[in-house]
Motif scaffolding. Sequence first.
Motif, PDB file in Angstrom:
ATOM      1  N   ASP A 259       2.519   2.854  -2.312  1.00  0.00           N
ATOM      2  CA  ASP A 259       2.413   3.786  -3.442  1.00  0.00           C
ATOM      3  C   ASP A 259       1.040   4.458  -3.539  1.00  0.00           C
ATOM      4  O   ASP A 259       0.818   5.280  -4.416  1.00  0.00           O
ATOM      5  CB  ASP A 259       2.745   3.079  -4.758  1.00  0.00           C
ATOM      6  N   ARG A 260       0.134   4.157  -2.666  1.00  0.00           N
ATOM      7  CA  ARG A 260      -1.183   4.790  -2.685  1.00  0.00           C
ATOM      8  C   ARG A 260      -1.086   6.227  -2.175  1.00  0.00           C
ATOM      9  O   ARG A 260      -0.187   6.564  -1.405  1.00  0.00           O
ATOM     10  CB  ARG A 260      -2.162   4.001  -1.820  1.00  0.00           C
ATOM     11  N   PRO A 261      -2.025   7.070  -2.590  1.00  0.00           N
ATOM     12  CA  PRO A 261      -2.007   8.455  -2.110  1.00  0.00           C
ATOM     13  C   PRO A 261      -2.197   8.517  -0.594  1.00  0.00           C
ATOM     14  O   PRO A 261      -2.963   7.754  -0.023  1.00  0.00           O
ATOM     15  CB  PRO A 261      -3.187   9.104  -2.824  1.00  0.00           C
TER      16      PRO A 261
ATOM     17  N   ILE B 166       0.806  -1.220   0.000  1.00  0.00           N
ATOM     18  CA  ILE B 166       0.000   0.000   0.000  1.00  0.00           C
ATOM     19  C   ILE B 166       0.838   1.269   0.000  1.00  0.00           C
ATOM     20  O   ILE B 166       0.299   2.358   0.039  1.00  0.00           O
ATOM     21  CB  ILE B 166      -0.967   0.027   1.201  1.00  0.00           C
TER      22      ILE B 166
END
Length: 125
Positions: free
Chosen positions: A90-92, A88
């Motif tokens: 690389d998620r915003p 997770i």
Amino acid sequence: MEGYLGSYATMGLLLLAGVLLFVAAFGANRLLRPARPAEPPGKRIAYESGIDPVGGDWAQAQIRYYVYAYLYVLFAVEAVFLFPWAVIFDRPGFGGLAIAEMGIFVAVLALGILYAWRKRILTWT
């Protein structure tokens, strides 16, 4: 059962049911077991892999085996925590704070392995 004592009555009934189940299980065991269990020759000797035992039956395991097992579990748990974080990452919304938190986590584990290395726990003698 309602009111102030209702929850206590429920708890008491559950406790009573548990005690009755315990007594019933031990009573059934006493009724169903043989009166005089058989003692065939060799029943109480140590048995290992189908081979008759040689020597005594007392063997001590060295502490280093447990230390290696503990260190393995420690780093396996680290991997369990690292994989979801990596998925997770690389998620915003997961930016510098996520990197800092994982850096602290890995640093604490690195201090643990450094301590084990400095105390020469990891040397196999």
